[in-house]
Write an enzyme that holds these catalytic residues in place. Structure first.
Site: not given
Lengths: 574, 87
Positions: B14-15
């Site tokens: 989850f960047h």
């Protein structure tokens, strides 16, 4: 005296120019008590609004220069300035402690940056740079200092800086800047990514030695190797001027092949595909104009985690890849694990000879539950593009039949559930064992395609462990024995009207491609960066001519003889 | 209050971009949105908070929503956790 520095090549290119040092103003705000907290909070809000106006302007410029994807970085920056963890936290700090806005914001941002830098994910660590970039901009506003611009440049330069923020990079004056070098940073930093889109030579992480380079020093920047030569000698200058010219010619020539068909000089069409290990490799495959994906290794989906990926997860990944490839063929290999490739959460017995053990299809047929989950995900995804399913490490016809039987059962089950499965789905197998190569005529009746996995085929044919250095001399892709194996496979496929491809290292090797073409290979799958050179090479080759030459090579007695023969031939054609 | 555990499937975790999209979506709801990973927690409306959770592929993340429109928020945000985002 010239001297040499090295760093990480972040964006390829060669530049020769004077250095220009970008000095960072990095004053650290001091804690100061203020009287009117409400006024100080208004002051911070005003500075943030003003920084937003600047960033929005940079966003618009970037949109124009680099397109929507890069402009999104600055949309994210605008969003960060609204982040409750940053702004609200800084405002609360002023309200609570009565400190000045500069100090409050700096402290809050520093804590966030520390948290990000401590992550074990490089991508997340890099986001600290985003927070630093916007924070510095707001602090500059508060202190009434202008953010750096490159307006004073009037000659070609190579930029040297400790680090470049995303907003610095987006605003580089491309009329004069020929490249940049930073002391810190990595290939995944925004500035590195943007340099690649700008096609600007860049080396990052050159270390503190780079800080010795002064404005006005003459510099050669070779961002293909990561080398920086300061105050070069005359002969170095001449050498690199020539390299630079050649490099730029090559780049231009290769680029012209992105949208061209993969066709030989005598108008034979073949397929040049890319190998991928995950979603992150897709962009390179598309950028290099590959005709499809010839090998999607699905192992990555199973590795670096603590449980097996679910059908739903796998389905999302396969669907994503198929959709991105937009109708081009995607060959997905079913799980190739076991032997030396282990999964921490899967208990497998230690084996004496892992390469000869329970791996790939053998393991999948043994652990049918795993196999069925993956097959269902693949079948469901098939409706979203042009899918080809490929089984690894088949030695026997009975293994192929068993794998196909399970696939068919899942297909029928899905169709009964009312799930769409593509009718033109292809099913094929890898040729990695001599048993499969020798039985290719029998196997060909029951598949849509073969793909030759050269690393394993060579290892098993030569009976030489490819991890064992003392027998590495036996790894001989060009040996006539290997070429004969390849020929058997292609002929078997041809006789049954099927296609034969190759997805090992050899398929992208410039000295193997002419022979493989001559033997009649239909599809070559390689790392994305090899696609354009391969297409360029192919355009100069005649299949008719090379089928005659390949037949000669089959009767030679050593790899060296074959290599000399091919290289001589290529030289005489050039 | 609604709460459920989701497994993140994007191979890169989850960047920046997914965090931003998620927080933007969360912002649209009046209820409180909190994400938990192990013993760490973050405000679901803060992309920075989400980033500092360091979510990677295969991580189990608990989504908790509480307040006005929580049912709708739960449905839409839960779906986002298990999507693959455009790069």
């Amino acid at each position: 005296m010239s001297h040499l520095l090295t760093g990480v090549p972040a964006s390829p290119g060669i530049a020769i120019a004077k250095a220009y040092r970008l000095e960072m103003e990095e004053s650290i705000p001091q804690r100061e008590e203020i009287e009117d907290r409400a006024a100080e909070m208004r002051r911070l809000k005003k500075a943030i609004e003003s920084a937003k106006v600047d960033i929005d302007r940079i966003r618009e410029q970037t949109l124009e220069r680099l397109g929507p994807q890069k402009a999104e970085i600055f949309e994210a920056h605008l969003f960060l300035l609204d982040d409750p963890e940053l702004t609200d936290a800084a405002l609360a700090r002023i309200d609570r402690e009565g400190v000045c806005a500069e100090f409050a914001l700096y402290e809050v941002a520093a804590a966030i940056m520390d948290a990000l830098r401590s992550m074990d994910n490089e991508m997340l660590r890099e986001r600290a740079a985003d927070v630093g970039d916007i924070t510095r901009r707001v602090i500059n506003k508060l202190e009434g200092r202008a953010h750096h611009m490159f307006s004073e440049l009037n000659d070609e330069v190579i930029l040297f800086a400790k680090d470049l923020t995303p907003s610095d990079t987006a605003q580089l004056n491309m009329d004069y800047i020929r490249g940049f070098v930073t002391e810190i940073g990595s290939r995944t930093s925004h500035s590195a990514i943007m340099a690649r889109s700008l096609e600007l030579a860049a080396v990052v992480g050159a270390g503190s030695d780079a800080s010795q380079i002064r404005t006005g020093d003459t510099v050669i920047l070779d961002a293909t190797s990561g080398e920086i030569i300061v105050n070069p000698s005359r002969s170095q200058m001449e050498d690199y001027s020539e390299r630079k010219r050649k490099y730029e010619d090559d780049v231009l020539r290769m680029k012209s092949y992105v949208d061209r068909p993969s066709v030989t000089a005598d108008e034979v069409h073949v397929e040049l595909a890319g190998n991928i290990g995950g979603i992150e490799d897709l962009e390179k495959v598309l950028d290099n104009g590959a005709d499809g994906i010839g090998l999607f290794r699905t192992e990555f989906l199973y590795m670096g985690r603590s449980t097996f990926p679910s059908e739903e997860e796998q389905y999302s990944v396969y669907k994503h890849v198929l959709e991105k490839m937009n109708g081009k063929r995607v060959v997905i290999r079913t799980l190739d694990i076991g032997g030396d490739k282990e999964l921490t959460y899967m208990q497998l017995p230690q084996e004496m000879n892992p390469f000869l053990g329970l791996r790939a299809i053998r393991l999948c047929l043994d652990r049918e539950d795993l196999f069925r989950t993956q097959l269902r995900a693949l079948l469901r995804a098939s409706a979203h593009g042009k899918l080809a399913i490929m089984f690894p490490m088949i030695s026997l016809l009975s293994e192929l039949r068993e794998a196909k039987r399970i696939l068919n059962e899942e297909r029928i089950r899905l169709e009964q559930e009312g799930v769409m499965v593509a009718s033109d789905l292809e099913v094929g197998m890898m040729i990695e064992t001599p048993a499969a190569a020798l039985a290719a005529d029998l196997l060909a009746e029951e598949v849509d395609f073969f793909s030759i996995g050269t690393n394993d085929l060579i290892q098993y044919t030569m009976a030489a462990d490819r991890m064992n250095e003392s027998v590495s001399y036996l790894y001989q892709p060009h040996h006539p024995v290997i070429l004969r194996m390849v020929q058997l496979v292609i002929q078997a496929a041809d006789r049954h009207g099927k296609w034969a491809g190759m997805c090992g290292e050899m398929a992208g090797d410039a000295s193997a491609i002419p022979l493989l073409l001559g033997l009649g290979l239909h599809e070559f799958s390689m790392s994305a960066s090899s696609v354009l050179p391969a297409r360029e090479l192919l355009s100069r080759l005649s299949r008719q001519e090379w089928s005659r030459l390949a037949a000669e090579a089959l009767n030679m007695s050593s790899q060296q003889e074959v290599l000399d023969f091919v290289n001589n031939q290529l030289r005489s054609e050039a | 209050m609604i709460s459920q555990v989701f497994t993140v499937i994007h191979p890169q975790g989850f960047h920046a971009r997914p965090s931003k999209s998620f927080a933007e979506k969360a912002h649209a709801f009046p209820c409180q949105v909190t994400l938990y990973k192990g013993d760490k927690q973050a405000n679901g409306k803060s992309p920075l908070g989400l980033l500092t959770l360091g979510i990677s592929a295969g991580d189990e993340i608990r989504l908790e929503v509480e307040g006005e429109q929580e049912a709708q928020a739960f449905q839409e945000l839960g779906r986002m956790l298990t999507q693959i985002y455009e790069e």
